[in-house]
Design an enzyme around this catalytic site. Structure first.
Site, PDB file in Angstrom:
ATOM      1  N   ASP A 110      45.648 118.453   4.650  1.00 44.32           N
ATOM      2  CA  ASP A 110      45.059 117.291   3.974  1.00 44.32           C
ATOM      3  C   ASP A 110      45.206 116.033   4.812  1.00 44.32           C
ATOM      4  OD1 ASP A 110      47.807 117.246   3.677  1.00 44.32           O
ATOM      5  OD2 ASP A 110      47.827 116.933   1.520  1.00 44.32           O
ATOM      6  N   ASP A 113      50.507 112.256   8.358  1.00 39.86           N
ATOM      7  CA  ASP A 113      51.119 110.925   8.240  1.00 39.86           C
ATOM      8  C   ASP A 113      52.059 110.747   9.425  1.00 39.86           C
ATOM      9  OD1 ASP A 113      52.147 108.544   7.410  1.00 39.86           O
ATOM     10  OD2 ASP A 113      52.980 109.243   5.528  1.00 39.86           O
ATOM     11  N   LYS A 141      46.757 109.125   9.159  1.00 43.02           N
ATOM     12  CA  LYS A 141      47.292 107.764   9.016  1.00 43.02           C
ATOM     13  C   LYS A 141      47.687 107.251  10.398  1.00 43.02           C
ATOM     14  CE  LYS A 141      48.407 107.386   4.351  1.00 43.02           C
ATOM     15  NZ  LYS A 141      49.783 107.535   3.867  1.00 43.02           N
ATOM     16  N   PHE A 162      49.519 104.272   0.863  1.00 43.05           N
ATOM     17  CA  PHE A 162      49.647 105.528   0.140  1.00 43.05           C
ATOM     18  C   PHE A 162      48.393 105.743  -0.689  1.00 43.05           C
ATOM     19  CE2 PHE A 162      51.078 108.521  -3.050  1.00 43.05           C
ATOM     20  CZ  PHE A 162      51.777 109.418  -2.255  1.00 43.05           C
ATOM     21  N   ASP A 169      48.448 113.735  -4.111  1.00 42.63           N
ATOM     22  CA  ASP A 169      49.087 113.356  -5.376  1.00 42.63           C
ATOM     23  C   ASP A 169      50.029 112.180  -5.247  1.00 42.63           C
ATOM     24  OD1 ASP A 169      51.136 114.793  -3.876  1.00 42.63           O
ATOM     25  OD2 ASP A 169      52.281 114.796  -5.746  1.00 42.63           O
ATOM     26  N   ARG A 175      45.575 114.623  -8.266  1.00 43.01           N
ATOM     27  CA  ARG A 175      44.980 115.570  -7.306  1.00 43.01           C
ATOM     28  C   ARG A 175      43.508 115.838  -7.630  1.00 43.01           C
ATOM     29  NH1 ARG A 175      49.125 117.726  -4.139  1.00 43.01           N
ATOM     30  NH2 ARG A 175      51.105 118.085  -5.169  1.00 43.01           N
TER      31      ARG A 175
HETATM   32  P1  IMP Z   1      53.962 113.970   7.350  1.00 38.33           P
HETATM   33  O1  IMP Z   1      54.970 115.028   7.624  1.00 38.33           O
HETATM   34  O2  IMP Z   1      54.602 112.600   7.282  1.00 38.33           O
HETATM   35  O3  IMP Z   1      52.794 113.993   8.297  1.00 38.33           O
HETATM   36  O4  IMP Z   1      53.459 114.207   5.863  1.00 38.33           O
HETATM   37  C1  IMP Z   1      52.418 115.038   5.570  1.00 38.33           C
HETATM   38  C2  IMP Z   1      52.316 115.347   4.089  1.00 38.33           C
HETATM   39  O5  IMP Z   1      52.743 114.260   3.291  1.00 38.33           O
HETATM   40  C3  IMP Z   1      50.868 115.551   3.728  1.00 38.33           C
HETATM   41  O6  IMP Z   1      50.502 116.896   3.887  1.00 38.33           O
HETATM   42  C4  IMP Z   1      50.807 115.069   2.297  1.00 38.33           C
HETATM   43  O7  IMP Z   1      51.066 116.114   1.419  1.00 38.33           O
HETATM   44  C5  IMP Z   1      51.879 114.014   2.208  1.00 38.33           C
HETATM   45  N1  IMP Z   1      51.310 112.662   2.342  1.00 38.33           N
HETATM   46  C6  IMP Z   1      51.297 111.857   3.422  1.00 38.33           C
HETATM   47  N2  IMP Z   1      50.675 110.688   3.174  1.00 38.33           N
HETATM   48  C7  IMP Z   1      50.269 110.759   1.884  1.00 38.33           C
HETATM   49  C8  IMP Z   1      49.535 109.859   1.015  1.00 38.33           C
HETATM   50  O8  IMP Z   1      49.122 108.744   1.368  1.00 38.33           O
HETATM   51  N3  IMP Z   1      49.306 110.312  -0.250  1.00 38.33           N
HETATM   52  C9  IMP Z   1      49.715 111.526  -0.709  1.00 38.33           C
HETATM   53  N4  IMP Z   1      50.390 112.396   0.075  1.00 38.33           N
HETATM   54  C10 IMP Z   1      50.669 112.011   1.356  1.00 38.33           C
END
Ligand code: IMP
Length: 191
Positions: A110, A113, A141, A162, A169, A175
């Site tokens: 999805d 981040d 992001k 966010f 979610d 969702r």
């Molecule tokens: P990362 O490990 O920081 O890249 O986080 C990835 C996961 O965090 C994604 O697969 C999402 O499930 C969740 N996530 C990151 N940013 C958001 C957001 O803005 N809204 C909701 N879920 C997020």
């Protein structure tokens, strides 16, 4: 924004519309189909639950129209707790159901981040001897630049806020919202 839905009062603004998502998913599927037209055993799509569920469903159907045959697999990992901040901890909640050795794997994600979840996942999938592992992420992001994760296909670059909707979610809600939007600050104050 949709009218008359329960979530209207909670959404501050729409960042990516339902229509924009639809077009982008077709575009991403067309690119993946072209790059994998020669895949002898087709491709193995690995959806990262739960956030990527909407994207996986739409992407797989779009790929099916012009791409190689696809098999669908699901993994669930946790990297976020019950809230809006990343814990950086990755735990497998649901593993793959089959051997991926020798397969062309495409991770359907999805949002990237920090990239922590993805870089961990890629190492994990490579250790299971996939022929290749690529990533298609619908959203990215700005923080994604901090960790080097090779994301071959990216849909949209989002601001550092966010967001919820289209699978994403906040505390397991929103969702089903068909677009991607930002919540009103009062929603966070309720918790
Ligand atoms: P990362 O490990 O920081 O890249 O986080 C990835 C996961 O965090 C994604 O697969 C999402 O499930 C969740 N996530 C990151 N940013 C958001 C957001 O803005 N809204 C909701 N879920 C997020």
């Amino acid at each position: 924004m949709a009218d008359g839905s329960w979530y209207d009062a909670d959404i501050d603004r729409v960042i990516i519309s339902e229509e924009q998502i639809k077009e982008k998913v077709q575009e991403l599927a067309a690119k993946v189909a072209a790059d994998h037209a020669d895949a002898p055993d087709g491709v193995l799509l690995v959806c990262i639950l739960k956030g990527a569920l909407m994207f996986m469903a739409d992407f797989a159907r779009a790929l099916g129209k012009s791409g190689p045959p696809a098999e669908l697999e699901f993994m669930a990992v946790s990297s976020y707790g019950h809230g809006a901040t990343s814990s950086g901890v990755v735990r497998i909640l649901k593993d793959l159901d089959r051997d991926i050795a020798g397969r062309r794997v495409i991770v359907v994600e999805d949002i990237v981040d920090s990239g922590l979840t993805l870089s961990w996942l890629l190492r994990y999938l490579e250790s299971r001897k996939a022929a290749s592992v690529e990533v298609v992420a619908l959203f990215r992001k700005p923080d994604a630049n901090k960790v080097t994760v090779p994301v071959k296909y990216v849909g949209f670059d989002l601001p550092n806020e966010f967001v919820v909707g289209y699978g994403l979610d906040y505390a397991e809600r929103y969702r089903e919202v068909p677009f991607v939007g930002v919540l009103r600050p009062e929603v966070y104050a309720r918790d």
